[in-house]
Design a protein around this motif. Structure first.
Motif, PDB file in Angstrom:
ATOM      1  N   LEU A 141      18.946  42.420  84.569  1.00 52.50           N
ATOM      2  CA  LEU A 141      18.984  43.861  84.314  1.00 52.50           C
ATOM      3  C   LEU A 141      19.511  44.591  85.541  1.00 52.50           C
ATOM      4  O   LEU A 141      20.337  45.509  85.427  1.00 52.50           O
ATOM      5  CB  LEU A 141      17.577  44.349  83.955  1.00 52.50           C
ATOM      6  CG  LEU A 141      17.457  45.808  83.546  1.00 52.50           C
ATOM      7  CD1 LEU A 141      18.276  46.072  82.295  1.00 52.50           C
ATOM      8  CD2 LEU A 141      16.015  46.190  83.300  1.00 52.50           C
ATOM      9  N   GLY A 142      19.033  44.171  86.716  1.00 56.73           N
ATOM     10  CA  GLY A 142      19.526  44.779  87.939  1.00 56.73           C
ATOM     11  C   GLY A 142      21.037  44.631  88.034  1.00 56.73           C
ATOM     12  O   GLY A 142      21.755  45.588  88.337  1.00 56.73           O
ATOM     13  N   GLU A 186      16.623  39.304  75.896  1.00 57.56           N
ATOM     14  CA  GLU A 186      15.169  39.420  75.900  1.00 57.56           C
ATOM     15  C   GLU A 186      14.569  38.901  74.591  1.00 57.56           C
ATOM     16  O   GLU A 186      13.541  38.249  74.597  1.00 57.56           O
ATOM     17  CB  GLU A 186      14.767  40.879  76.108  1.00 57.56           C
ATOM     18  CG  GLU A 186      14.844  41.316  77.535  1.00 57.56           C
ATOM     19  CD  GLU A 186      13.806  40.602  78.383  1.00 57.56           C
ATOM     20  OE1 GLU A 186      12.687  41.105  78.499  1.00 57.56           O
ATOM     21  OE2 GLU A 186      14.113  39.528  78.909  1.00 57.56           O
ATOM     22  N   PHE A 218      11.158  36.118  82.823  1.00 57.38           N
ATOM     23  CA  PHE A 218      11.145  37.572  82.949  1.00 57.38           C
ATOM     24  C   PHE A 218      11.673  38.008  84.318  1.00 57.38           C
ATOM     25  O   PHE A 218      12.396  39.000  84.413  1.00 57.38           O
ATOM     26  CB  PHE A 218       9.746  38.138  82.702  1.00 57.38           C
ATOM     27  CG  PHE A 218       9.791  39.581  82.323  1.00 57.38           C
ATOM     28  CD1 PHE A 218      10.218  39.949  81.066  1.00 57.38           C
ATOM     29  CD2 PHE A 218       9.484  40.563  83.234  1.00 57.38           C
ATOM     30  CE1 PHE A 218      10.320  41.278  80.720  1.00 57.38           C
ATOM     31  CE2 PHE A 218       9.573  41.902  82.892  1.00 57.38           C
ATOM     32  CZ  PHE A 218       9.993  42.250  81.630  1.00 57.38           C
ATOM     33  N   ALA A 219      11.334  37.244  85.344  1.00 57.71           N
ATOM     34  CA  ALA A 219      11.908  37.571  86.649  1.00 57.71           C
ATOM     35  C   ALA A 219      13.432  37.457  86.587  1.00 57.71           C
ATOM     36  O   ALA A 219      14.158  38.310  87.105  1.00 57.71           O
ATOM     37  CB  ALA A 219      11.342  36.648  87.711  1.00 57.71           C
ATOM     38  N   SER A 277       7.156  33.631  83.156  1.00 58.27           N
ATOM     39  CA  SER A 277       7.213  34.230  84.494  1.00 58.27           C
ATOM     40  C   SER A 277       8.606  34.063  85.087  1.00 58.27           C
ATOM     41  O   SER A 277       9.183  35.007  85.630  1.00 58.27           O
ATOM     42  CB  SER A 277       6.195  33.579  85.416  1.00 58.27           C
ATOM     43  OG  SER A 277       4.921  33.646  84.845  1.00 58.27           O
ATOM     44  N   SER A 327       8.202  42.090  86.861  1.00 54.78           N
ATOM     45  CA  SER A 327       7.958  40.644  86.729  1.00 54.78           C
ATOM     46  C   SER A 327       6.490  40.318  86.971  1.00 54.78           C
ATOM     47  O   SER A 327       5.898  39.494  86.271  1.00 54.78           O
ATOM     48  CB  SER A 327       8.797  39.848  87.724  1.00 54.78           C
ATOM     49  OG  SER A 327      10.054  40.400  87.867  1.00 54.78           O
ATOM     50  N   ASN A 334       3.638  38.840  84.305  1.00 55.38           N
ATOM     51  CA  ASN A 334       2.786  37.699  84.628  1.00 55.38           C
ATOM     52  C   ASN A 334       1.316  37.997  84.372  1.00 55.38           C
ATOM     53  O   ASN A 334       0.634  37.284  83.647  1.00 55.38           O
ATOM     54  CB  ASN A 334       3.023  37.316  86.084  1.00 55.38           C
ATOM     55  CG  ASN A 334       2.425  35.996  86.407  1.00 55.38           C
ATOM     56  OD1 ASN A 334       1.210  35.859  86.401  1.00 55.38           O
ATOM     57  ND2 ASN A 334       3.255  35.005  86.668  1.00 55.38           N
ATOM     58  N   MET A 354       3.560  29.989  79.976  1.00 57.46           N
ATOM     59  CA  MET A 354       3.325  31.087  80.913  1.00 57.46           C
ATOM     60  C   MET A 354       4.257  30.967  82.119  1.00 57.46           C
ATOM     61  O   MET A 354       4.832  31.945  82.588  1.00 57.46           O
ATOM     62  CB  MET A 354       1.868  30.974  81.360  1.00 57.46           C
ATOM     63  CG  MET A 354       1.302  32.151  82.066  1.00 57.46           C
ATOM     64  SD  MET A 354       1.306  33.574  81.027  1.00 57.46           S
ATOM     65  CE  MET A 354       1.968  34.720  82.202  1.00 57.46           C
ATOM     66  N   PHE A 414      21.798  42.310  76.938  1.00 56.98           N
ATOM     67  CA  PHE A 414      20.453  42.251  77.518  1.00 56.98           C
ATOM     68  C   PHE A 414      19.382  42.281  76.429  1.00 56.98           C
ATOM     69  O   PHE A 414      18.380  41.562  76.510  1.00 56.98           O
ATOM     70  CB  PHE A 414      20.236  43.394  78.504  1.00 56.98           C
ATOM     71  CG  PHE A 414      18.911  43.301  79.195  1.00 56.98           C
ATOM     72  CD1 PHE A 414      18.717  42.377  80.188  1.00 56.98           C
ATOM     73  CD2 PHE A 414      17.854  44.102  78.814  1.00 56.98           C
ATOM     74  CE1 PHE A 414      17.488  42.256  80.814  1.00 56.98           C
ATOM     75  CE2 PHE A 414      16.627  43.984  79.431  1.00 56.98           C
ATOM     76  CZ  PHE A 414      16.449  43.062  80.435  1.00 56.98           C
ATOM     77  N   LEU A 434       0.757  44.858  92.838  1.00 53.32           N
ATOM     78  CA  LEU A 434       0.270  43.682  93.565  1.00 53.32           C
ATOM     79  C   LEU A 434      -1.241  43.540  93.407  1.00 53.32           C
ATOM     80  O   LEU A 434      -1.756  42.450  93.172  1.00 53.32           O
ATOM     81  CB  LEU A 434       0.635  43.779  95.040  1.00 53.32           C
ATOM     82  CG  LEU A 434       2.007  43.241  95.411  1.00 53.32           C
ATOM     83  CD1 LEU A 434       2.345  43.604  96.838  1.00 53.32           C
ATOM     84  CD2 LEU A 434       2.071  41.738  95.233  1.00 53.32           C
ATOM     85  N   TRP A 445      11.726  35.890  74.501  1.00 54.75           N
ATOM     86  CA  TRP A 445      10.364  36.000  73.952  1.00 54.75           C
ATOM     87  C   TRP A 445      10.202  35.135  72.723  1.00 54.75           C
ATOM     88  O   TRP A 445       9.107  34.640  72.436  1.00 54.75           O
ATOM     89  CB  TRP A 445      10.015  37.459  73.687  1.00 54.75           C
ATOM     90  CG  TRP A 445       9.848  38.193  74.977  1.00 54.75           C
ATOM     91  CD1 TRP A 445      10.816  38.916  75.625  1.00 54.75           C
ATOM     92  CD2 TRP A 445       8.702  38.212  75.826  1.00 54.75           C
ATOM     93  NE1 TRP A 445      10.319  39.384  76.809  1.00 54.75           N
ATOM     94  CE2 TRP A 445       9.035  38.985  76.957  1.00 54.75           C
ATOM     95  CE3 TRP A 445       7.421  37.675  75.723  1.00 54.75           C
ATOM     96  CZ2 TRP A 445       8.125  39.212  77.987  1.00 54.75           C
ATOM     97  CZ3 TRP A 445       6.524  37.908  76.744  1.00 54.75           C
ATOM     98  CH2 TRP A 445       6.885  38.668  77.862  1.00 54.75           C
ATOM     99  N   LEU A 450      11.862  46.477  89.507  1.00 56.13           N
ATOM    100  CA  LEU A 450      12.133  45.260  88.748  1.00 56.13           C
ATOM    101  C   LEU A 450      11.159  44.146  89.134  1.00 56.13           C
ATOM    102  O   LEU A 450      10.644  43.432  88.265  1.00 56.13           O
ATOM    103  CB  LEU A 450      13.576  44.806  88.975  1.00 56.13           C
ATOM    104  CG  LEU A 450      14.632  45.762  88.408  1.00 56.13           C
ATOM    105  CD1 LEU A 450      16.025  45.271  88.737  1.00 56.13           C
ATOM    106  CD2 LEU A 450      14.474  45.911  86.909  1.00 56.13           C
ATOM    107  N   VAL A 489       2.314  35.821  97.120  1.00 59.60           N
ATOM    108  CA  VAL A 489       1.970  36.962  96.266  1.00 59.60           C
ATOM    109  C   VAL A 489       0.461  37.135  96.224  1.00 59.60           C
ATOM    110  O   VAL A 489      -0.065  38.243  96.294  1.00 59.60           O
ATOM    111  CB  VAL A 489       2.531  36.768  94.845  1.00 59.60           C
ATOM    112  CG1 VAL A 489       2.065  37.878  93.933  1.00 59.60           C
ATOM    113  CG2 VAL A 489       4.034  36.731  94.882  1.00 59.60           C
ATOM    114  N   ILE A 513       3.790  31.632  95.177  1.00 60.40           N
ATOM    115  CA  ILE A 513       2.589  32.131  94.491  1.00 60.40           C
ATOM    116  C   ILE A 513       1.518  32.490  95.521  1.00 60.40           C
ATOM    117  O   ILE A 513       0.884  33.543  95.423  1.00 60.40           O
ATOM    118  CB  ILE A 513       2.064  31.090  93.490  1.00 60.40           C
ATOM    119  CG1 ILE A 513       3.073  30.911  92.365  1.00 60.40           C
ATOM    120  CG2 ILE A 513       0.729  31.523  92.912  1.00 60.40           C
ATOM    121  CD1 ILE A 513       2.754  29.803  91.417  1.00 60.40           C
ATOM    122  N   MET A 528      14.876  40.378  84.858  1.00 63.14           N
ATOM    123  CA  MET A 528      14.904  41.569  85.702  1.00 63.14           C
ATOM    124  C   MET A 528      16.085  41.512  86.674  1.00 63.14           C
ATOM    125  O   MET A 528      16.728  42.523  86.946  1.00 63.14           O
ATOM    126  CB  MET A 528      13.589  41.716  86.461  1.00 63.14           C
ATOM    127  CG  MET A 528      12.424  42.121  85.595  1.00 63.14           C
ATOM    128  SD  MET A 528      12.648  43.729  84.807  1.00 63.14           S
ATOM    129  CE  MET A 528      12.898  43.273  83.117  1.00 63.14           C
TER     130      MET A 528
END
Lengths: 487, 623
Positions: B177-178, B141, B170-171, B167, A405, A409, B163, B137, A279, B145, A401, B590, B587, B174
């Protein structure tokens, strides 16, 4: 096995003789450091090739364990000792100020690091750890800027605190068992340390040694130090030295402390490390600091991996550690010319296309894009975590995971800046050849790993298996004193 | 060497050629020929598309971490690969002529463009060939990309959109993947078959978690709600034919993976058993409703766009909803419609993008307020766009009608009138906005600055015309495509739709040969009357009037801005950008957390405090 002793003694000796040699010939003083490390690495490799499946132990000083100084070389310890030696060689500090001082410090670091990796008792581990800490103060401060002094001071205070805690932990262990030899501790631990006191000792030592391993609450020195130290020193600390501290914690977990609470502590601190590190990195405004925070996150992943019981945990932690060992130094080397605000990096890919391409590769591996090695390392951590089927482990997976991400970013924001078509007004400096060559070498290692994935995984697995084999450890160090009296 | 090995090898060689020779004119054509060769290699496996072959294995396989990685093609992979290679072929053809030269002269790297396109095709083929969850998987990926690369080529604004895409992607990856690792933890293997066998014994909670994670992962690529924000802008800013390629097939990869894992392995019937507590809905309904909102909201966002590429790209998001809807309904009609829509949509979306890019090539803009009247200058492009929008709107005689008809029909058969209503509302929005598209570009009065505009070069017109022919022919003879979708249905284990060359045999069935023939006869008759009646007069394009006023050639007028004011007056207040707001909120959250963490690390005090606490706590424990 005198070779093993040489691995430690040779760099230390060279470090002390360096200033005398310098009097005679400054050229010799400049070459001798790398040469000694090269020789040490060669010794290490020859030991490695002889080692095979049987670990070796050396009693130093003519006494048997527990009185003598025990050195223990299995592939696990030797791997890290070699990483220390070769890492120092690759990241040989090129100080603008006093090169002699930096050289001796680097040699000392290599020697003490090897000693740490190969030591077979807690007392020596502590001594080498302290030596290494003192040496790293010197290395960080060697840049001579006010920022580096300030950060060294912060590091010094936290480290001192940590060392005191580790010592207290060791004292508790000694109080309970009467020995500090790891082999003997492994024998008596199940009955004498499987209690609250043992747990307390573990936490004290974890926090103490964790200072260097960037463990969560005691890693507040990391961003400042990595941002102000020279990038080669940062690379050494983040890439190699942190792994050595991790090695101690792994050894302690395998041999001495088997409480399930210990694993929970590791898990919680690991999760906190990943969450806070990634973070914080998200908003970092300069590359060095960003890499420092991301390194905290990666170390957090290793702690989470360690919290997996059994062989799988060590294997996973080892895989992530080795991956990070290659990756972080390369990134710090690239950051050497890309310091300062990330905004100023606009268009830097034009000046240094190789470095920019390499940065993309490293970023991809760091966030775990298949088929790069970072992905497999991450897979090794998550796969066993989910099979454990406990809420906290599930949460750890979620954190890992989600952190990936975030990582994707912020790293690709940097990549976007690098490839921006409008360059900044200030021209970018190309990378120093030595820095770039080393980074390319490390990056090449990552690519090579993709093609050697299968043998590499097998090898790491066997290293982890050897490391977790407690009875072999006991028998190798003290074959005759299995029934030896303690206290 | 199996047929699949050949295909992947040729695709890899295409990539190498594109990177080495992509900058030259010959290189571009060479790459185009290589795509044709890939198509030929795919045809060697055409048995897959007609149920005469069930599977083609690749002889390449490795074992990593005691997991066997496999690659193979089945009917589903073949069907998607056909569209992928076709899209690659036509887009590369389009790019190899004048467009490429102009791109290079403007400072773009054609080598990089062709390389990125070839990489996209290659990575998609690898994904389509995946034979277990881990290879799925890896392919996933690679595709992510690769699309990121082609999206970012333009630089500048495109960087920001790319971008945003990565974002999201890729999230999503993931989450995927989980989900996949959760399957591994439950099943003990990444094998498709083991998952299929383990599904009946899985607990409902686990299955819910799985479905949510996997749908989120796949959904990000499909840009279903609420993950739809990234797609349109990112696709629209991709250079030229790259946008056509991405629009045609790229986000379909999410649908492919969805079909493989959710439909084929977990099974829609299992989703029906998963009730949502306190409601009358189950997981299937939930997905269907997500699909319907994915149709409606992006389609009406498209209606408000002023840029032709954005408008098309937003429709791309909306059309995904139809495909997902059909597949989630999963009866013989619905799944056939959904799958067929993948093919149909790819054909006309690629063509529409090509027309728009051709217009940009000639006029330099895709701004719908700065165009108009180009019909007289670019008649062939106009024809292509006309065919394309009829297809996109889902009207006869084009192929889009057939797939949409199948989906509507399945909703009625399934007894879901509300879903049907939603789908129809979406179609209404589509018709409105495609009319806006063709009107603002081609109809009305020609602008002064466009008087000298010529028809697009042949390198652009030929691919468009070929695609138009495909759109028409597969509308006339939908059985051509239904053969393939039936093979897919058989291979993924859902009921196979009985069909013939012209459509479907059933009560209230569909025979396109008959419908289109009647239409053609009608048109023929009308044309006859027009020419033989002799009462027509040729008028100049500028000889026109609006609102009771004559428009002269001096003050040209083309009504384009604030299109549909009445409708916007009604539905305007509904546009609230809630999702944009949500995204910004996330956003900011975060960001705030990140600031807090930086504060934590900036001060060393917490370290000391925590250390002190540890010391006190432990001394208390010991004493």
């Amino acid at each position: 096995m005198n070779l093993l002793v040489l691995m430690i003694a040779l760099p230390l000796l060279a470090a002390f003789l360096l200033s005398i040699i310098d009097r005679a010939s400054s050229f010799a003083a400049r070459v001798i450091g790398p040469l000694v490390l090269l020789a040490t690495a060669a010794i290490g490799l020859s030991v490695w090739s002889q080692l095979g499946d049987a670990p070796q132990a050396v009693q130093w000083g003519g006494f048997q364990a527990p009185l003598g100084i025990t050195l223990y070389a299995d592939q696990f310890g030797l791997l890290f000792a070699l990483a220390m030696t070769i890492g120092t060689l690759l990241l040989w500090p090129r100080s603008t100020g006093n090169q002699l001082r930096s050289s001796s410090l680097a040699l000392l670091l290599a020697g003490t690091g090897s000693g740490l990796a190969l030591s077979g008792d807690l007392f020596n581990i502590y001594v080498f750890y302290e030596l290494m800490t003192v040496v790293s103060y010197g290395l960080i401060a060697s840049r001579g800027t006010s920022g580096s002094f300030a950060s060294t001071l912060r590091y010094l205070v936290i480290s001192g605190f940590g060392a005191a805690l580790a010592l207290a932990g060791i004292a508790l262990v000694y109080q309970a068992t009467g020995t500090l030899n790891l082999a003997q501790l492994a024998q008596v631990a199940p009955e004498k340390l499987n209690n609250l006191q043992g747990f307390a000792a573990f936490v004290l030592m974890l926090v103490g040694f964790g200072v260097k391993a960037e463990l969560f609450p005691v890693n507040m020195w990391v961003p400042e130090v990595y941002a102000t130290a020279s990038s080669r020193v940062s690379a050494l600390l983040a890439g190699v030295v942190s792994k050595l501290a991790l090695l101690i914690i792994m050894r302690l977990l395998i041999l001495v402390f088997h409480q399930p609470e210990a694993l929970t502590v590791l898990l919680v601190l690991g999760i906190l490390g990943v969450a806070t590190g990634e973070l914080a990195a998200w908003r970092a405004r300069d590359l060095n600091r960003m890499l420092a925070f991301s390194s905290i996150g990666q170390l957090g992943v290793m702690f989470i991996a360690l919290s997996i019981p059994g062989n799988a945990g060590i294997f996973a932690a080892l895989a992530v550690a080795v991956h990070h060992l290659f990756l972080k130094p390369a990134m710090f080397l690239l950051a050497a010319r890309w310091g300062g605000s990330i905004r100023r990096l606009c268009g830097a890919a034009k000046t240094s296309p190789v470095a920019a391409g390499l940065f993309v590769l490293l970023s991809l591996s760091l966030i775990g894009v298949p088929p790069l090695p970072g992905f497999w390392a991450k897979l090794l951590v998550i796969m066993p975590l989910l099979t454990l089927d406990q809420p906290l482990y599930y949460f750890a997976v979620f954190i890992i995971l989600a952190a990936a991400s975030l990582e994707a970013n912020y790293l690709f924001r940097v990549v976007m800046k690098l490839y921006d078509k409008q360059p900044t007004a200030v021209p970018h400096k190309a990378h120093a050849t030595a820095d770039l060559a080393t980074a390319v070498f490390l990056g090449g290692g990552l690519i090579a790993a993709v093609f050697m994935l299968v043998p590499l995984a097998d090898r790491l697995d066997s290293i982890a298996a050897q490391a977790t084999d407690v009875s072999t450890y006991i028998q190798t160090v003290a074959p005759q004193s299995l029934e030896g009296d303690v206290q | 060497m199996t047929a699949l090995d050949n295909l992947l090898l040729i695709s890899a060689v295409t990539l190498v050629i594109a990177v080495l020779a992509g900058n030259s004119r010959v290189g571009g054509w060479l790459v185009t020929i290589m795509y044709a060769l890939q198509g030929a290699a795919l045809m060697m496996m055409s048995g897959l598309g007609y149920s005469t072959l069930t599977m083609v294995q690749s002889s390449f396989s490795i074992e990593v971490l005691s997991q066997q990685l496999l690659w193979r093609f089945d009917a589903l992979s073949w069907f998607f690969a056909l569209i992928t290679i076709g899209a690659g072929l036509f887009c590369s053809w389009f790019a190899s002529g004048e467009w490429g030269e102009k791109y290079r002269d403007n400072g773009g790297s054609l080598r990089l463009f062709h390389g990125a396109l070839a990489l996209n095709v290659f990575s998609m083929l690898v994904l389509l060939a995946s034979g277990d969850l881990l290879t799925l998987f890896i392919g996933w990926e690679l595709v992510s990309w690769a699309s990121f690369l082609i999206m970012a080529l333009a630089g500048g604004k495109a960087f920001g959109y790319a971008m945003r895409y990565i974002s999201y992607a890729f999230a999503g990856a993931m989450a995927l993947l989980g989900g996949l690792l959760l399957i591994y933890a439950e099943v003990g293997s990444f094998d498709f078959q083991s998952l299929k066998e383990a599904v009946p014994t899985m607990s409902s909670a686990t299955l819910w978690l799985l479905v949510v994670l996997l749908t989120a992962g796949f959904g990000v690529k499909m840009a279903i709600l609420p993950f739809h924000l990234w797609q349109a802008k990112a696709y629209a800013e991709t250079p030229g034919p790259g946008a056509a390629f991405l629009g045609a097939i790229s986000s379909r990869m999410g649908l492919f993976a969805f079909i493989v894992v959710i439909v084929q392995l977990i099974g829609i019937s299992r989703l029906v058993e998963m009730k949502i507590p306190f409601t009358f809905l189950d997981a299937q309904d939930l997905l269907a409703w997500i699909a319907v909102f994915t149709i409606i909201i992006p389609t009406y966002i498209a209606l408000r766009q002023h840029d032709a590429r954005r408008l098309l790209a937003w429709h791309g998001v909306g059309q995904t909803g139809y495909m997902l809807l059909g597949i989630v309904i999963a009866n013989d009609l619905g799944s056939a419609g959904g799958l067929m829509h993948v093919f149909n949509y790819a054909t006309y979306q690629a063509m529409l993008f090509m027309v728009v890019i051709a217009v940009i090539h000639r006029t330099g803009t895709s701004n719908l307020n700065k165009l108009g009247g180009l019909f007289t200058r670019m008649p062939l492009s106009y024809l292509a766009m006309l065919v394309g929008i009829i297809g996109l709107a889902g009207l006869p005689p084009m192929n889009g009608f057939v797939s949409k008809w199948l989906i509507y029909r399945s909703l009625i058969v399934d007894g879901s009138p509300l879903l049907f209503l939603g789908a129809v509302i979406g179609t209404l929005g589509t018709i409105l906005s495609v009319y806006k598209l063709i009107h603002n570009i081609f109809l009305g009065q020609l602008r002064v600055e466009h008087v000298a505009v010529r028809e697009a070069p042949l390198s652009m017109v030929i691919p468009m015309m070929l695609l138009a022919a495909v759109v028409f022919v597969t509308g006339y003879f939908p059985g051509l495509v239904l053969d393939w979708t039936s093979a897919v249905q058989a291979s993924i284990g859902i009921p196979v739709l009985a069909h013939h060359l012209g459509g479907i045999d059933m009560k209230g069935g569909l025979d396109m040969i008959w419908i289109v023939s009647v239409l053609l006869v009608g048109f023929g008759f009308g044309t006859l009357v027009f020419f033989l009646g002799g009462r027509s007069k040729r008028v100049h394009q500028l000889d026109n009037y609006a609102g009771g006023h004559f428009l002269t050639a001096e003050t040209r007028y083309h009504y384009s801005d604030n299109f549909y004011p009445g409708l916007m007056h009604l539905i305007g207040p509904w546009y609230r950008n809630s999702f944009e707001w949500l995204e910004r909120g996330l956003i900011s959250a975060v960001d705030t957390l990140s600031t807090a963490m930086q504060g934590l690390y900036r001060n060393a005090h917490p370290s000391y405090l925590l250390l002190a606490v540890v010391v006190f706590a432990l001394s208390w424990v010991i004493v």
